[in-house]
Design a protein around this motif. Structure first.
Motif, PDB file in Angstrom:
ATOM      1  N   ALA A   8      -8.253   6.134   6.155  1.00 56.70           N
ATOM      2  CA  ALA A   8      -7.149   6.966   4.868  1.00 56.70           C
ATOM      3  C   ALA A   8      -6.696   8.117   5.308  1.00 56.70           C
ATOM      4  N   LEU A  47      -4.804  -1.156  -4.801  1.00 53.46           N
ATOM      5  CA  LEU A  47      -5.405  -1.025  -3.735  1.00 53.46           C
ATOM      6  C   LEU A  47      -6.869  -1.691  -3.651  1.00 53.46           C
ATOM      7  N   GLN A  51      -1.639   5.766  -3.571  1.00 55.70           N
ATOM      8  CA  GLN A  51      -3.188   5.791  -3.497  1.00 55.70           C
ATOM      9  C   GLN A  51      -3.967   5.892  -2.741  1.00 55.70           C
ATOM     10  N   ILE A  52      -3.368   6.332  -0.844  1.00 58.42           N
ATOM     11  CA  ILE A  52      -4.824   6.490  -0.411  1.00 58.42           C
ATOM     12  C   ILE A  52      -4.697   8.239  -0.360  1.00 58.42           C
ATOM     13  N   MET A 103       0.668  -1.090  -0.264  1.00 56.89           N
ATOM     14  CA  MET A 103       0.070   0.082   0.124  1.00 56.89           C
ATOM     15  C   MET A 103       0.738   1.300   0.043  1.00 56.89           C
TER      16      MET A 103
END
Length: 301
Positions: free
Chosen positions: A68, A39, A5-6, A1
């Protein structure tokens, strides 16, 4: 991760649109879609419900969203703290100083706290051996002292200034008008000595090793403030580095007629250890406050 991406996930959640999120992020929509797919694969859950008209968070996405958001906010806070440390807005310095060196630090600490109120200073005054052990164990960022009598394998030492062991007396004392005295000339005066183990005392004992002087020692003290107070109030004299009373006009220093009186002020660092920005700033402030000569290489490297 990955953090990006978050960030992409949060941007889509806030805009309810892959295309609008990609526009605001200034990257292609295909890149955003690809990263969100990776993700989701890693999490094993679809984060969005997609149809031809809208994008909205799935039940999984709703649960993931606050965490997140916290992750991104924490990273941003961490970046801000790093900038604060670099700008000396926050931080902590752990400094060790030998008892003999401590009297030199008062003005520097006072000025440093005024200039950098967000920096906390933890000052430990102790013996050289104890301080060097604490430095090796990572409990201290730097140690300030006069040159130790032996070398330490894991510690590098740098010269701050050169001084000399000398006689300290109050103004008005019979010795106060003398520029230089022999050790034999001091035998008739009452003496207060720093306690054994203090660096000034070690230097004094080294001068007397193998000699047959008989000093009138009335007192031994392990607190230099008390020692100096007694010298100021009485006819007692003592032996300290000249630097100890450099900014104390109530005292006079008398040079000792001996070739081995040098006391070298030093700071010590653990070899290979990262030097904190605040530590560098404190050492530079110490130099500036005391007008000492110093090689700044270790502080600017």
């Amino acid at each position: 991760m990955e953090l990006r991406q978050i960030r992409y996930f949060l941007q889509i959640a806030e805009t309810s649109s892959f295309s609008e999120a990609s526009r605001q992020l200034c990257i292609s929509q295909s890149t955003v879609s690809q990263q969100i797919k990776q993700l989701e694969d890693e999490l094993g859950a679809e984060l969005f419900i997609r149809d031809s008209h809208s994008v909205k968070l799935s039940d999984y996405g709703i649960q993931f969203f606050p965490y997140a958001k916290n992750i991104v906010e924490d990273v941003q806070s961490g970046i801000a703290r790093i900038k604060d440390v670099s700008g000396l807005s926050v931080g902590t310095i752990n400094i060790g100083a030998t008892y003999t060196f401590c009297p030199l630090l008062g003005k520097t600490i006072e000025d440093f706290m005024k200039e950098h109120p967000g920096i906390s200073i933890n000052l430990t005054c102790s013996s050289m051996e104890e301080l060097m052990k604490m430095l090796e164990d990572g409990e201290l960022d730097t140690v300030l002292s006069y040159r130790p009598s032996r070398m330490f394998d894991n510690i590098e030492s740098h010269i701050l200034f050169n001084s000399n062991l000398c006689v300290i007396a109050r103004h008005g004392h019979p010795l106060s008008g003398k520029g230089i005295v022999r050790l034999m000339d001091i035998e008739k005066y009452p003496v207060a000595l720093p306690s054994r183990g203090l660096q000034a005392r070690n230097e004094f004992d080294r001068l007397l090793f193998g000699q047959n002087y008989r000093f009138d020692v009335r007192l031994e003290v392990n607190d230099l403030n008390m020692l100096l107070d007694l010298v100021r109030r009485t006819e007692l004299i003592t032996f300290l580095s000249a630097a100890t009373v450099k900014d104390k006009p109530e005292f006079c220093t008398i040079e000792i007629d001996h070739s081995e009186t040098e006391m070298v002020g030093s700071y010590h660092l653990l070899k290979g250890q990262y030097i904190k920005v605040a530590t560098r700033a404190f050492l530079k402030s110490l130099v500036e406050n005391n007008a000492f000569m110093i090689s700044m290489d270790a502080l600017t490297a």
